[in-house]
Enzyme design. Structure first.
Site, mmCIF file in Angstrom:
data_model
loop_
_atom_site.group_PDB
_atom_site.id
_atom_site.type_symbol
_atom_site.label_atom_id
_atom_site.label_comp_id
_atom_site.label_asym_id
_atom_site.label_seq_id
_atom_site.Cartn_x
_atom_site.Cartn_y
_atom_site.Cartn_z
ATOM 1 N N LYS A 290 -7.715 1.058 6.587
ATOM 2 C CA LYS A 290 -8.682 1.932 6.567
ATOM 3 C C LYS A 290 -9.398 2.074 7.791
ATOM 4 C CE LYS A 290 -9.323 1.835 1.709
ATOM 5 N NZ LYS A 290 -8.465 0.752 1.113
ATOM 6 N N ARG B 202 -13.408 3.737 -6.045
ATOM 7 C CA ARG B 202 -12.682 3.068 -6.272
ATOM 8 C C ARG B 202 -11.634 2.974 -7.737
ATOM 9 N NH1 ARG B 202 -11.042 -2.529 -2.996
ATOM 10 N NH2 ARG B 202 -9.630 -0.866 -2.236
ATOM 11 N N LYS C 42 1.009 -1.118 -0.382
ATOM 12 C CA LYS C 42 0.349 0.196 -0.042
ATOM 13 C C LYS C 42 1.138 1.676 0.243
ATOM 14 C CE LYS C 42 -3.705 -2.332 2.192
ATOM 15 N NZ LYS C 42 -4.768 -2.368 3.482
ATOM 16 N N ARG D 87 -16.683 -6.786 8.501
ATOM 17 C CA ARG D 87 -16.655 -5.657 8.035
ATOM 18 C C ARG D 87 -18.808 -6.156 6.661
ATOM 19 N NH1 ARG D 87 -12.386 -4.667 4.170
ATOM 20 N NH2 ARG D 87 -12.303 -5.717 2.320
ATOM 21 N N GLU E 34 -2.951 0.507 -3.352
ATOM 22 C CA GLU E 34 -3.088 -0.599 -3.435
ATOM 23 C C GLU E 34 -2.244 -1.507 -5.029
ATOM 24 O OE1 GLU E 34 -5.698 -2.982 -1.431
ATOM 25 O OE2 GLU E 34 -6.728 -0.803 0.174
#
Length: 830
Positions: free
Chosen positions: A471, A374, A212, A277, A439
């Site tokens: 994040k 994104r 990253k 998540r 990324e």
């Protein structure tokens, strides 16, 4: 470096007349001196304010008009290229059907011309994005300078005018998606890679190696354009026109608000640490919710970190997370449809059962939401190389800890959607990340090395490596400052400018030319040479006269610019002398290059790219303001300034002392910046009061084994020394007795030292501590051991040379014992 100088150095020569007249606006803010040449300036009047606003409005209208015209021009060129690409691709398909080899060369030439044309359009998009960013910064800077010098707040009023002419709000993503599709068609000669656009969406487990990076807002468009020339933009529905919401991704992370066990597990990278998540793509109307679990695995286990997920309908999320909806009921429809095998369904049910059990037993609740747009780059159906760039990253609170019912009993709050930047939320509920996140994902099972262009990109000045950035971790640490005391290692770096000087030639360039970002490198013969290359003959008289006229105008503009630069430098020098020499080089140095960047090519001195500071209250500004206003603060600030200068001078003298050897670069030369100064490899950051910074430490079984081997080596050496001492005691003379005592002392000291060091290292490893308060390497032990052995050996040789091998030690207890023994033996007749 001052912004005016940065603007002059970054001008695109074709856009020269359309930039903001920053120097002219700055001159308008300077009132004449009352005494003629020095002292206090005349007061700023309402007429001056009105004239400045008219001039500012004119500059805004100029920039806005040019940006709109250039944007329309690019749209027209893209549409024209679409038609041309379609025609050439159709001819290619006809050729493939007819198998006519005679037209291969003409088609190849057409594809080459189209590729060059698209590259030129890509360069135009890059230039327009840079132009927009630079002018927007210029307006912000001049408004800030106006408000400071005139004490009149123009920023709120001018913000309304900017919204009326938002030249800086154009989104270039639509351009990028279209250009990516066209460039991919041309690059592959009408035969693009085909496959599942979900790129692994049918898979439930992803095993990838991910690195990253942070990307500054100034470099986002350039990074996208560089990548699209190698990988196409991944579009999930190519039959649908691109919309901004198509790239929106939202995730809600769960944790226990009392223990924060998922946060700390992911931060410390403990074996088996999980993140749970819920994610959806697009707007709030999307009914498909992905329930995901990310599991961290240590490398020494032989396994890789895995992300596993399954889908739920939005209406079933609350009941499933509460345990009211059973796993069998959740997958009943999937089993009925029969689109997946029984084994796949069983695996998904096992995953759902484990997630539901953890949420209920560990009392996990929603705590943090992350939102971003994104742009993914990947060959369809080929997930070996996948690059994604997340922009407009924003984290929001989802909890009900402080009595506010943000989400209530629902699994997500409904007062926000994808309406970035979420201006309706209070400041304590939202954290807007200042950078984009790049990324680079490689499928490790493919066993491949990253392409060279990926290596060049990640080693360039456009990105800043931030390993293991998360994040979830960053959002939770930022939004819950009173709950989280353990911070990630990158947290203190948020106030550091990540922009860096250009270290090697890398970026967007027009075909057949090198990058040019300044008006100072204009070649007067460019037009004639270009015409000759295209036609093979000298330019006609009309064209030559027109080009000469254009060159004369450009040369006149360049001479005027150079004269203005010299005048500006003289003004800065005079102002610096008046202020005690404070207007020196105030640029902020580029960030220290990391390991990946140090292996890049050697830096180019003539392409150094500098940035001015964004500090609202720079020290030189405070000093100048105090001097201008005659405040009593001027003299303390002046004294402080000179103290800083003296400290910098002494620090530079100390740095010139050769204490260490610089580490070589990839080419074997020392790592230096364009000014010839050594580049520091590390920076120290201090945690906020009451907080701790967690530094990730890799702990594998071989670390334990290495510690044990080190201890056993010391133990073995101590045993050898003890054996030598015992031999000297039993089979030696009196001199050997003293040598044995010396060797015994060294052996015992080495044994005690090794035990203490081993105990401390084991504790550090178990606590995963970095080198804070302790070291994993031995700094003094081996040196002390050598000194002890030398002393013991010196005692042995010294006594032997002094007294010989047979002479007893005089006055010693051993001598008395020997004499008494001889007397007793004589009395017995021996």
């Amino acid at each position: 470096m001052k912004f005016g100088q940065q603007l002059r150095q970054s001008l695109i020569k074709d856009y020269y007349w359309h930039y903001i007249d920053y120097d002219g606006l700055k001159e308008s803010l300077k009132k004449p001196y009352k005494n003629g040449t020095d002292g206090e300036r005349e007061a700023w009047t309402d007429d001056d304010e009105a004239a400045f606003i008219r001039q500012l409005e004119g500059e805004l209208d100029k920039v806005f008009t040019f940006q709109k015209l250039k944007s329309k021009e690019i749209i027209g060129r893209i549409k024209s290229s679409e038609q041309e690409v379609k025609q050439v691709v159709d001819r290619q398909e006809e050729l493939n059907r007819a198998s006519d080899a005679e037209t291969d060369e003409s088609l190849e030439e057409d594809f080459s011309l189209l590729e060059a044309d698209l590259s030129d359009i890509i360069a135009d998009v890059h230039d327009l994005a840079k132009y927009t960013q630079l002018n927007y910064t210029g307006f912000q800077k001049i408004i800030k300078k106006h408000d400071k010098q005139t004490s009149i707040a123009l920023r709120p009023t001018f913000a309304t005018r900017l919204k009326a002419k938002p030249f800086f709000q154009d989104n270039y993503d639509a351009f990028i998606v279209t250009l990516s599709r066209l460039y991919d068609l041309v690059r592959t000669r009408g035969q693009p890679v085909k496959g599942d656009s979900s790129a692994g969406g049918s898979q439930q487990n992803f095993v990838r190696q991910t690195t990253k990076y942070w990307v500054h807002a100034d470099n986002i468009t350039e990074v996208k354009l560089i990548i699209l020339k190698h990988l196409p933009v991944l579009v999930f529905n190519p039959n649908k026109e691109f919309e901004e919401k198509d790239s929106a991704i939202t995730s809600i992370y769960y944790d226990n608000v009392n223990t924060w066990e998922l946060y700390e597990g992911r931060l410390k990278k403990t074996e088996g640490a999980e993140a749970i998540r819920l994610r959806w793509y697009g707007g709030m109307e999307n009914e498909t919710i992905f329930v995901e679990r990310k599991t961290h695995r240590e490398d020494w286990t032989g396994e890789k970190s895995v992300k596993a997920r399954f889908t739920l309908k939005e209406k079933n999320v609350n009941s499933f997370m509460a345990g009211k909806l059973t796993v069998e009921d959740a997958f009943a429809k999937m089993r009925k449809d029969g689109k997946k095998s029984e084994k796949e369904i069983a695996d998904l049910e096992q995953l759902a059962r484990e997630i539901q059990y953890r949420v209920i037993t560990r009392k996990l609740v929603p705590v943090t939401r992350s939102f971003y747009h994104r742009t993914a780059f990947q060959l369809p159906g080929d997930a070996r190389v996948r690059i994604s760039l997340d922009t407009e990253l924003t984290m929001t609170r989802e909890d009900n800890l402080d009595g506010k019912q943000r989400a209530g009993k629902n699994w997500r709050r409904m007062d926000i959607g994808i309406d970035w930047p979420f201006s309706q939320l209070p400041a304590e509920d939202v954290a807007r990340f200042p950078y984009a996140v790049l990324e680079v994902k490689l499928q490790t099972q493919a066993g491949q090395e990253p392409p060279q262009w990926v290596r060049d990109l990640t080693a360039s000045h456009l990105v800043e490596a931030v390993p293991k950035f998360s994040k979830f971790i960053h959002g939770t640490a930022t939004l819950f400052p009173h709950k989280i005391n353990l911070l990630p290692f990158w947290y203190p770096q948020m106030d550091t400018d990540i922009r860096k000087p250009i270290t090697h030639r890398f970026g967007i360039e027009r075909p057949g030319t090198t990058a040019s970002i300044s008006t100072s490198d204009v070649d007067d013969d460019d037009s004639d040479d270009e015409y000759g290359r295209q036609t093979g003959q000298a330019p006609p008289k009309g064209i030559e006269q027109e080009d000469d006229e254009g060159h004369r105008r450009l040369r006149a503009a360049r001479e005027a610019l150079d004269e203005h630069v010299l005048e500006q430098q003289r003004d800065d020098h005079e102002e610096g002398e008046a202020n005690g020499g404070i207007n020196g080089d105030t640029r902020a140095p580029g960030n220290s290059l990391d390991v990946e960047e140090r292996i890049a090519a050697q830096p180019l001195v003539d392409e150094e790219y500098l940035y001015d500071t964004d500090d609202e209250e720079a020290p030189e500004d405070k000093l100048e303001e105090a001097r201008r206003s005659g405040s009593w603060h001027y003299y303390p600030l002046l004294l402080q300034h000179h103290v800083v200068l003296v400290g910098d001078f002494m620090s530079n003298l100390l740095h010139k002392v050769p204490t260490t050897t610089p580490m070589p670069q990839g080419g074997g030369m020392g790592t230096v910046n364009p000014q010839g100064q050594p580049i520091k490899a590390t920076k120290r950051f201090k945690a906020p009061p009451g907080k701790k910074i967690h530094v990730p430490v890799r702990v594998e079984p071989k670390v334990y084994f290495a510690t044990e081997r080190t201890f056993l080596s010391w133990l073995e050496f101590s045993i050898i020394l003890g054996s030598i001492a015992a031999t000297l005691i039993n089979f030696g003379d009196n001199i050997s007795l003293l040598s044995a005592i010396a060797f015994t002392i060294v052996a015992v000291a080495a044994l005690l030292y090794s035990v203490i060091i081993y105990t401390l290292r084991v504790q550090m490893i178990r606590k995963r501590r970095a080198q804070v308060g302790g070291r994993y390497y031995d700094k003094y032990g081996t040196s002390l051991l050598c000194v002890g052995l030398f002393a013991a050996t010196a005692v042995s040789f010294g006594m032997r040379f002094k007294y010989g091998s047979d002479e007893p030690l005089r006055g010693s207890g051993a001598q008395q014992l020997i004499v008494q023994g001889q007397t007793k033996n004589a009395s017995f007749g021996y």
